[in-house]
Design a protein around this motif. Structure first.
Motif, PDB file in Angstrom:
ATOM      1  N   VAL A  26       0.843  -1.186   0.000  1.00 18.90           N
ATOM      2  CA  VAL A  26       0.000   0.000   0.000  1.00 18.90           C
ATOM      3  C   VAL A  26       0.883   1.242   0.000  1.00 18.90           C
ATOM      4  N   PHE A  27       0.662   2.115  -0.987  1.00 19.87           N
ATOM      5  CA  PHE A  27       1.465   3.339  -1.027  1.00 19.87           C
ATOM      6  C   PHE A  27       0.660   4.565  -1.453  1.00 19.87           C
ATOM      7  N   GLU A  28      -0.465   4.383  -2.141  1.00 18.95           N
ATOM      8  CA  GLU A  28      -1.266   5.536  -2.526  1.00 18.95           C
ATOM      9  C   GLU A  28      -2.008   6.092  -1.315  1.00 18.95           C
ATOM     10  N   ARG A  29      -2.146   7.402  -1.270  1.00 24.62           N
ATOM     11  CA  ARG A  29      -2.766   8.053  -0.122  1.00 24.62           C
ATOM     12  C   ARG A  29      -4.175   7.540   0.142  1.00 24.62           C
ATOM     13  N   ARG A  30      -4.952   7.307  -0.916  1.00 22.01           N
ATOM     14  CA  ARG A  30      -6.338   6.865  -0.706  1.00 22.01           C
ATOM     15  C   ARG A  30      -6.395   5.513   0.011  1.00 22.01           C
ATOM     16  N   TYR A  31      -5.424   4.636  -0.277  1.00 20.26           N
ATOM     17  CA  TYR A  31      -5.444   3.321   0.354  1.00 20.26           C
ATOM     18  C   TYR A  31      -4.803   3.341   1.734  1.00 20.26           C
ATOM     19  N   LEU A  32      -3.870   4.264   1.957  1.00 14.72           N
ATOM     20  CA  LEU A  32      -3.370   4.469   3.318  1.00 14.72           C
ATOM     21  C   LEU A  32      -4.503   4.980   4.204  1.00 14.72           C
ATOM     22  N   ASP A  33      -5.332   5.885   3.654  1.00 16.62           N
ATOM     23  CA  ASP A  33      -6.500   6.369   4.387  1.00 16.62           C
ATOM     24  C   ASP A  33      -7.470   5.222   4.657  1.00 16.62           C
ATOM     25  N   LEU A  34      -7.639   4.347   3.669  1.00 15.81           N
ATOM     26  CA  LEU A  34      -8.536   3.191   3.814  1.00 15.81           C
ATOM     27  C   LEU A  34      -8.072   2.305   4.980  1.00 15.81           C
ATOM     28  N   VAL A  35      -6.761   2.011   5.019  1.00 19.37           N
ATOM     29  CA  VAL A  35      -6.231   1.151   6.072  1.00 19.37           C
ATOM     30  C   VAL A  35      -6.431   1.798   7.443  1.00 19.37           C
ATOM     31  N   ALA A  36      -6.181   3.092   7.530  1.00 23.85           N
ATOM     32  CA  ALA A  36      -6.361   3.796   8.804  1.00 23.85           C
ATOM     33  C   ALA A  36      -7.823   3.766   9.231  1.00 23.85           C
ATOM     34  N   GLU A  37      -8.721   3.978   8.287  1.00 21.15           N
ATOM     35  CA  GLU A  37     -10.157   3.963   8.585  1.00 21.15           C
ATOM     36  C   GLU A  37     -10.603   2.583   9.066  1.00 21.15           C
ATOM     37  N   CYS A  38     -10.140   1.533   8.371  1.00 19.06           N
ATOM     38  CA  CYS A  38     -10.521   0.179   8.756  1.00 19.06           C
ATOM     39  C   CYS A  38      -9.959  -0.178  10.126  1.00 19.06           C
ATOM     40  N   GLY A  39      -8.753   0.305  10.432  1.00 13.86           N
ATOM     41  CA  GLY A  39      -8.165   0.043  11.736  1.00 13.86           C
ATOM     42  C   GLY A  39      -8.948   0.702  12.856  1.00 13.86           C
ATOM     43  N   ARG A  40      -9.373   1.948  12.631  1.00 11.94           N
ATOM     44  CA  ARG A  40     -10.136   2.661  13.670  1.00 11.94           C
ATOM     45  C   ARG A  40     -11.478   1.992  13.917  1.00 11.94           C
TER      46      ARG A  40
END
Length: 206
Positions: A26-40
């Motif tokens: 994962v390196f694109e900002r949208r997918y980094l945001d996705l991972v952070a959202e799923c973690g929260r």
């Protein structure tokens, strides 16, 4: 049909199957945001096969059917990029998509009605035998599957046998997508059996 649920999507040039593992970088900002959202939220995200477009850049057109991906582990590669190990869970059907400001694709999805354990039918007994042989061969390479001896109960489950064969056999993405669209586990085994028969050499041409 249950009401739709919003699910962030990660379109890929591959098909994730229920119960199957998948590694991601994962390196694109949208997918980094996705991972952070799923973690929260302690939730998964959806993986769909790309029908048009690419994995990076402009949002791609995803297939209507996909599988929920649950994060099991994460880390980083030697370039510092985030790596994920996910596993497929529930199937879903996308009714509508929208694009967030960050370029992330979000789908309104309905979860497919997957029954629990379904006994294997007699005409598919050979499929379980084949899977057992495959598991014995790849046990060391796929430790998450385990050896056949540890999966005797699963080898009697039509759904589990079908998904594991779909994972291990050399199928095309289009074939795996066709299996995702099929609700009946026995019909999925029929499809697999038909494709395997097509690969058999014709005695007349031997």
């Amino acid at each position: 049909m249950p009401s739709n649920e919003s699910l962030p999507l990660f379109p890929l040039h591959t098909v994730l199957l229920p119960g199957a593992p998948l590694g991601l970088r994962v390196f694109e900002r949208r997918y980094l945001d996705l991972v952070a959202e799923c973690g929260r939220a302690s939730k998964g995200f959806g993986i769909c096969l790309i029908l048009e477009g690419e994995e990076v850049g402009a949002p791609a057109k995803p297939a209507a059917y996909g599988v929920e991906a649950v994060i099991e582990d994460f880390g980083s590669d030697r370039n510092g990029l985030l790596t994920l190990q996910v596993r497929g869970q529930r199937r879903f059907r996308v009714s509508r998509t929208r694009i967030r400001d960050n370029g992330l694709l979000v789908g309104d999805v309905a979860w497919c009605d997957d029954a629990g354990s379904t006994p294997l039918q007699p005409q598919h007994a050979a499929m379980a035998t084949l899977l057992r042989e495959l598991l014995d061969r790849v046990g060391d390479a796929h430790p998450d599957l385990g050896h056949a001896g540890a999966n005797l109960r699963q080898l009697e489950d039509a759904s589990w046998v079908g998904w594991r064969l779909a994972e291990l056999l050399p199928l095309s993405d289009e074939q795996r997508l066709a299996l995702l669209q099929e609700d009946d586990p026995h019909r999925r085994l029929d499809l697999l059996l038909g494709w395997m028969d097509e690969e058999e050499p014709d005695d007349a041409d031997a």
